[in-house]
Design an enzyme around this catalytic site. Structure first.
Site, PDB file in Angstrom:
ATOM      1  N   ASN A 125       0.849  -1.192   0.000  1.00 15.58           N
ATOM      2  CA  ASN A 125       0.000   0.000   0.000  1.00 15.58           C
ATOM      3  C   ASN A 125       0.881   1.236   0.000  1.00 15.58           C
ATOM      4  OD1 ASN A 125      -2.415  -1.458   0.109  1.00 15.58           O
ATOM      5  ND2 ASN A 125      -2.149  -1.748   2.316  1.00 15.58           N
ATOM      6  N   ARG A 155       0.573   4.434   0.719  1.00 18.93           N
ATOM      7  CA  ARG A 155      -0.088   5.564   1.408  1.00 18.93           C
ATOM      8  C   ARG A 155       0.166   5.406   2.899  1.00 18.93           C
ATOM      9  NH1 ARG A 155      -4.471   1.665   0.779  1.00 18.93           N
ATOM     10  NH2 ARG A 155      -4.830   0.904   2.894  1.00 18.93           N
TER      11      ARG A 155
END
Lengths: 175, 454, 454, 175
Positions: free
Chosen positions: B292, B294
């Protein structure tokens, strides 16, 4: 807290070998609810591959016995069977709102005791009456103003609703 | 790169509050991009300036790349923080920032694109020698799927190549079900991502979800900040996250962290990221799942154990600073657990419960942290996710943390909307949770038999 | 009458904040009725609950009697406070409260109706022996107006029977102008009040506006709280108010207060009211002008000199309590001055300047009070009046109060919208103001020659 | 403050008898600006009816002399001649807004240097273009969408405007 994790796990194992379906206890600050019907098999240390498949099938729930030991008042939450509704499978972002054009009292049916104008799952179009809003004995019928399937009724019958408050969520994707 | 002086916060809710706080601590001004529904939100009050970027539906506000960039340019912001969700993992925003000389507080569009394609990420990991779940390449037609599934062995998991959040992800237990489930998963993927490409993996029944927090800078430095366990999930949505992962041996922990760091270094990843793994509890093995690109909802548990402010680090490395510490300086102490408090009715299949909060009294005290945008009088709009707050507790031991979490949940009083607080309360008292005997299927089993659990 | 437990505040801006504070001090819950434009206002944040009653235009929100009463009933409010403006002096709201067993925090519909008809009020005062400005009954046709005007003597003032706020009010200096001005005034009155009935009065060129605060209860008690001078006006809108009135002899002050009290007692007025007078500075005489049946914008100057909380008194007498003090217990000490800080451009004919306030730093300190609903980040909507704040100062003497007011204005920093602060600053330094040499025409003369005043 | 009101009034009178058109001074905390051209005649004690009519006519303003005495820095406010605009005589409550349908940059004219689409006083109808809003080089022309007379332009050329921000105020009463 002086309690060691291994001690706690030993206590849990001991309890699970007893005859109770469910019991609650408190050790120091820690509250523990042991529920044999909802419990997984003991967890192996994952790095030492024991290759014992854990059954994922559960036996049907048995009625709970009265609590046997309750050392401290514990808040009890009721978690009934899940009841999916029309919203559960719809992306929230896709739903559109039918909002109240005025502050007033929301009525879901033409008269008390009569069936509601609309219910979850019903398809409405622009001209479908969805509810009545009353302001000081002045009753206004509210139209859907858009086409879609009623995904949720957001207010209760007889509730005060504000201007622009969401009354219904509509799934516009009915084709 | 010059120091950032003003950040456009392109998000809402608790993460907008979190980003504004981090900016303040660094002496950076904030401009909040808010939809019409969020004009009176807590972050809108906290930001130095709030711009109304569009109507409530996120497609016309929080998901509009052009509007967000225009808002940054027009407000003199020199950086954009995307938070999580919305545009955080859209390469278009990262690219538009480069094109308009705005600092994107996150990775490059290339990194987002590579890791956003689950199959490409899987291939990248495999190429670095990191184990991946036994499975297939892209399935180009249904007829090939049955051959691939037989190769891997049932049960299998169908996944969307563009996937995320469990959308387009389906388990197939028997060959007879394959065709129907395949069509269903493809339709779901097309509707969610506009991309119906699927691939398949071996389904691991007794799995834990363990992820490693990483951080890279523009000087070639990469560090990991240890792992988090996020196995308590409902429909692939995490509910409880903790660090360190319970029941993970030191040996396996070290392997996971090194695998994550290896990927981060190899792709020269910049900014904060998370490498997710599946741990097969029956075999004692682990597999790369995805990365991911983020900051994640559950980042506070890592902050609580390592003492490092991840959002401040994101901002620092985005403006060109080196990561503020070496790998040797990162250590994790004690145990932290996060619960997500959502405006949902657990007894009604967790359906969202938007509305006006009439009482809001979060717990306070030693080892308790609440990240939230809520207050008494706040109206939870029906347009966005239902996260009200993250309750994070820390203790010297896991048992201390659990006891603290139990008390904190009992002292968390919310009225006006339905919440998951009492559901979480009953969950964290369960012997299975306390003994660390959970897997990614545990919560759904518990919730479905929960009607008889008192 | 049972004690009030929950008040619906049917207003906005600073007076909504003021009413909420008074309720809090009395342990009463508040529900704010807010238009869509005021959903994020300070009173909306302060109230225990806020109801969105309609769109921004006040005709569909703050002026809708049915909606306000429905909001009170639906929220379980047992009383309504109307503030000033909007529905405060509409007998319909007071009547609807009676019909729905809600306490109206203000006078009866009969009192509002009688005093709201300027001619009826004039006749009532005259009947009690209070001098009224020489003038006419209702003018039923233009032809009679010229005869009446000759009787009274030019210059004359044409006034709307339903009037208020200077609308429909015009000065006629010469008989030749009468017809044109009459038509203009009638048209303005019709447009503002839906009622074009006019009457005429002698125009007093060197006049001061002096008003007396009164308070009556349901037990037949009436008291006055001395006078305020509101002669600094622009187009009949007050800008600076003070107490006591400068340059008023003790003899004249006593006569004014007794006349006001006499009217209050005679009509058995209940709740707070203000009896307005014109003082002819050339003749040393005074005339009854009208009675306002509401709490007024300038009430704080009376609070500062008498130490009595007028809004709390309003609530107490509305719930049936007796006025909390006798006339002998009321005394006024020192001097207080209020300035109205508006979002207007004085150099542009005081045109409103709505918009976002980016800096809001009101002055603080001994003898300084600021009543306001503004804060940094607040957007002043373009739909309502332009009052941002009331700056009230108190001192032992008028000179001390003026010096304090000058400093307070210099320390009042607002950015983002244009304000009247620097205009007021220059005004309160003027020798005329300091020496108390003003009349109701002073400000407009000063403003029109202000271009050369540095 | 020890200064007595009578003392202040005596000082003001003394100054007014001098030759200066305007001067400023500070006595203790109090700042006083004496401006003979804008000054009223001395105020009589109103209860002792002197029956001296106060002239309300003012002589035309004379250019201000440089400040003669300035004991403390005083903020100077410029109050030029009043310039009534179309809004001054219109009740604010009657005006309607034209708001921005998007966040973007406001342009009042088709191109820099060209005359603006609309100006105060102009009557517009539903289809009149009133401005351009730019979002990332995408230029949208904005229509009035309602009929009325432009009473105010609320934003500056080139300014960032928010979604639903008021761009113009319109007086709908143009008949």
């Amino acid at each position: 807290m002086d309690l060691n994790e291994d001690d706690v796990i030993q206590i849990i194992r001991y309890l699970e070998e007893s005859d109770f379906n469910e019991l609650r206890l408190q050790i120091g600050d820690l509250r523990i609810a042991v529920n044999r019907s909802g419990s997984l098999a003991p967890l192996p240390e994952v790095d030492q591959a024991t290759a014992t498949p854990t059954p994922l099938a559960y036996s049907p729930p048995t009625p709970p016995p009265p609590p046997v030991e309750e050392l401290a008042p514990a808040p009890v939450s009721s978690v009934p069977e899940s009841q999916p509704d029309a919203v559960a499978d719809v992306d929230q972002g896709q739903l559109v709102s039918i909002t109240s054009p005025m502050l007033g009292t929301f009525y879901k049916a033409p008269k008390p005791g009569e069936p509601p104008f609309v219910e979850v799952g019903m398809v409405v179009d622009e001209d479908t009456t969805v509810c009545i809003i009353e302001v000081m004995k002045l009753f206004s019928t509210i139209k859907a103003e858009k086409r879609g399937r009623i995904a949720r009724v957001c207010v209760e019958d007889g509730q005060l609703v504000e201007y622009r408050q969401t009354l219904f969520l509509l799934d516009p994707d009915v084709d | 790169m010059p120091a950032i002086t003003r950040v456009l916060v392109a998000n809402r809710g608790e993460i907008a509050v979190r980003v504004i706080r981090a900016c303040r601590a660094l002496g950076i001004e904030t401009v909040l991009a808010a939809s019409e529904a969020d004009g009176d939100s807590l972050p809108a009050r906290m930001a130095d300036r709030t711009l109304c970027i569009g109507p409530a539906p996120s497609s016309s506000s929080y998901l509009s790349v052009g509007t967000i960039v225009e808002a940054a340019l027009g407000s003199g912001s020199d950086a954009i923080h995307p938070g999580y969700g919305f545009l955080a993992e859209k390469p278009e925003l990262s690219q538009a920032c480069i094109d308009n000389r705005i600092v994107f507080i996150g990775p490059s569009p290339q990194h987002i694109r590579t890791m956003g394609d689950k199959l490409a990420a899987r291939q990248a990991a495999a190429g670095l020698g990191v184990p991946v779940v036994p499975g297939s390449e892209l399935i180009d037609e249904l007829s090939k799927a049955s051959v691939m599934a037989e190769d891997v062995g049932y049960p299998i998991l169908l996944k969307a190549a563009a996937g995320g959040g469990g959308k387009g992800m389906k388990t197939v237990y028997r060959p007879d079900d394959l065709e129907a489930v395949y069509r269903e998963a493809a339709a779901e993927a097309r509707s969610a991502f506009g991309d119906d490409r699927l691939y398949l993996e071996s389904f691991i029944p007794n799995a834990r979800h363990v992820e490693v927090q990483v951080l890279g800078d523009s000087h070639g430095n990469s560090v990991h900040l240890f792992e988090r366990d996020c196995s308590v999930q409902r429909r692939y949505q995490k509910l409880i996250e903790e660090a360190p992962a319970p029941g993970l041996s030191g040996n396996l922990r070290e392997k996971l962290c090194q695998a994550a760091l290896g990927i981060t270094e190899a792709i020269r990843y910049e900014n904060a990221g998370t490498v997710e793994f599946i741990v097969d509890q029956d075999k004692g093995t682990f597999y790369f799942l995805e990365m991911n690109t983020r900051i994640q909802v559950e980042h506070p548990v890592t902050e609580m154990t390592t003492g490092i402010d991840l959002v401040q680090e994101q901002i620092r490395v985005a403006q060109g600073d080196a990561v503020g510490f070496s790998q040797g300086q990162v250590s994790a102490k004690g145990h932290a657990i996060e619960c997500r408090i959502n405006a949902e009715r657990p007894e009604d299949d967790f359906r969202p419960s938007p509305g006006r909060i009439t009482r809001w009294e979060p717990p306070e005290g030693l080892g308790i942290r609440v990240d939230s945008h809520c207050y008494a009088g706040y109206t939870v709009p029906p347009f966005y996710d239902s996260l009200l707050a993250k309750l994070i507790v820390a203790g010297n031991t896991r048992m201390e943390a659990i006891a603290r979490l139990q008390r904190a949940l009992a002292n968390f009083h919310v009225e006006g909307v339905d919440t998951t607080i009492s559901f979480l309360s009953s969950l964290v008292e369960r012997a299975d949770f306390i003994a660390g005997r959970v897997n990614t299927g545990w919560l759904e089993k518990v919730a479905s038999i929960g009607g008889n659990h008192r």
